[in-house]
Motif scaffolding. Structure first.
Motif, mmCIF file in Angstrom:
data_model
loop_
_atom_site.group_PDB
_atom_site.id
_atom_site.type_symbol
_atom_site.label_atom_id
_atom_site.label_comp_id
_atom_site.label_asym_id
_atom_site.label_seq_id
_atom_site.Cartn_x
_atom_site.Cartn_y
_atom_site.Cartn_z
ATOM 1 N N GLY A 1 11.813 2.565 8.884
ATOM 2 C CA GLY A 1 11.556 1.581 7.629
ATOM 3 C C GLY A 1 10.787 2.046 7.251
ATOM 4 N N ILE A 2 9.870 2.689 6.590
ATOM 5 C CA ILE A 2 8.734 2.380 5.684
ATOM 6 C C ILE A 2 9.994 3.048 4.586
ATOM 7 N N SER A 3 9.353 2.405 3.563
ATOM 8 C CA SER A 3 9.828 2.636 2.033
ATOM 9 C C SER A 3 9.712 3.958 1.358
ATOM 10 N N ARG A 4 10.574 4.772 1.657
ATOM 11 C CA ARG A 4 10.470 6.353 0.733
ATOM 12 C C ARG A 4 9.723 6.000 -0.450
ATOM 13 N N SER A 5 9.738 5.252 -1.371
ATOM 14 C CA SER A 5 8.966 4.354 -2.651
ATOM 15 C C SER A 5 7.540 4.838 -2.098
ATOM 16 N N ARG A 6 6.855 4.346 -1.167
ATOM 17 C CA ARG A 6 5.640 3.966 -0.977
ATOM 18 C C ARG A 6 4.955 5.204 -0.439
ATOM 19 N N VAL B 1 7.029 12.601 6.352
ATOM 20 C CA VAL B 1 7.616 11.079 5.041
ATOM 21 C C VAL B 1 8.962 11.134 5.955
ATOM 22 N N ASN B 2 9.841 11.490 6.922
ATOM 23 C CA ASN B 2 11.082 11.592 6.429
ATOM 24 C C ASN B 2 10.821 10.650 7.838
ATOM 25 N N HIS B 3 10.874 10.859 9.172
ATOM 26 C CA HIS B 3 10.500 10.248 10.100
ATOM 27 C C HIS B 3 9.709 8.768 9.961
ATOM 28 N N LEU B 4 9.130 8.113 9.589
ATOM 29 C CA LEU B 4 7.916 7.336 8.335
ATOM 30 C C LEU B 4 9.512 6.821 8.113
ATOM 31 N N VAL B 5 10.421 7.176 7.803
ATOM 32 C CA VAL B 5 11.035 6.292 6.541
ATOM 33 C C VAL B 5 12.074 5.851 8.006
ATOM 34 N N SER B 6 12.410 7.183 8.581
ATOM 35 C CA SER B 6 13.287 6.111 9.765
ATOM 36 C C SER B 6 12.774 4.908 10.978
ATOM 37 N N SER C 1 -3.518 5.987 -0.136
ATOM 38 C CA SER C 1 -3.425 6.624 -1.659
ATOM 39 C C SER C 1 -3.380 5.350 -2.667
ATOM 40 N N GLY C 2 -3.061 4.336 -2.243
ATOM 41 C CA GLY C 2 -3.410 3.349 -3.646
ATOM 42 C C GLY C 2 -2.560 2.382 -2.983
ATOM 43 N N PHE C 3 -2.469 1.511 -4.351
ATOM 44 C CA PHE C 3 -0.825 -0.072 -4.301
ATOM 45 C C PHE C 3 -0.605 0.258 -4.642
ATOM 46 N N PHE C 4 0.749 -0.173 -3.925
ATOM 47 C CA PHE C 4 1.652 -0.348 -4.738
ATOM 48 C C PHE C 4 2.100 -1.281 -5.966
ATOM 49 N N LYS C 5 1.803 -0.529 -7.234
ATOM 50 C CA LYS C 5 1.539 -1.733 -8.824
ATOM 51 C C LYS C 5 2.828 -2.679 -9.160
ATOM 52 N N VAL D 1 0.769 -1.096 -0.414
ATOM 53 C CA VAL D 1 -0.130 -0.090 0.445
ATOM 54 C C VAL D 1 0.788 1.455 0.536
ATOM 55 N N ARG D 2 0.363 2.388 -0.737
ATOM 56 C CA ARG D 2 0.555 3.391 -0.594
ATOM 57 C C ARG D 2 0.351 4.477 0.123
#
Length: 209
Positions: free
Chosen positions: A130-135, A123-128, A166-170, A94-95
């Protein structure tokens, strides 16, 4: 004359399509957003995305707030984002978008930049965590468009970011197989405890035996 023009039109059309291979997928840029939207509806993707967005909003806090003219995360904001990250990790297909908002104090151009800084901070905190920035995608929303409290004064509740599905990771295999329902109805274990806690409890039990 009319017959000649018609024949010429057919020749030009054939020439324009001659570079395409038989069976080659059509260029979606030529079809427009309507085709994409229709495909999402027909496959159930859009309905499933809406259901998952509802789950996310129900099971974790989606909003954090900020001090006046500030994009720094306080302790409460970091705690909320940690809960969001734990939820997001369990749905890797999921994105998400993070929308940054401000109150109505200040110019529209300044507030647009401030809202974006707030979204990027989240977003930066979520990335820190372990969430991929691409999502993740940082977005900005003008203060006039979606205020929680209608006021021209300082209002903390308007100074916020909101995280949304926002949607699904294609490119994810589950999505490629169209298994949207399996994603939506996957259990989210809110009471999961860190491995370190389990290790400590196991060590304590062992010492008591």
């Amino acid at each position: 004359m009319i017959k000649s023009i018609s024949i010429l039109g057919l020749v030009l059309s054939a020439a324009a399509c001659s570079h395409r291979q038989a069976g080659e997928p059509l260029d979606e840029s030529l079809l427009g957003a309507a085709t994409h939207n229709n495909a999402a509806v027909m496959s159930g993707e859009r309905d499933y995305a809406i259901q998952l967005a509802g789950r996310f909003a129900k099971e974790v806090p989606t909003t954090i707030n900020f001090a006046f003219d500030d994009a720094r995360l306080d302790g409460e904001a970091r705690s909320v984002l940690d809960r969001q990250a734990a939820w997001i990790k369990q749905f890797p297909e999921v994105r998400f978008r993070v929308y940054g908002h401000t109150d109505s104090v200040g110019s529209s151009s300044y507030n647009k930049q401030l809202g974006l800084r707030r979204a990027r901070a989240a977003v930066n905190h979520l990335v820190s965590r372990g969430i991929s920035r691409s999502r993740l995608e940082a977005m900005v929303s003008h203060p006039e468009s979606q205020p929680l409290i209608l006021t021209q004064e300082r209002e903390r509740r308007n100074r916020r970011t909101v995280t949304e599905v926002s949607g699904f990771f294609k490119r994810h295999p589950t999505v490629l197989d169209g298994k949207y329902a399996q994603i939506v109805y996957r259990d989210y274990i809110a009471s999961a405890v860190p491995a370190t806690t389990l290790t400590s409890e196991q060590s304590l039990n062992s010492s008591l035996e």
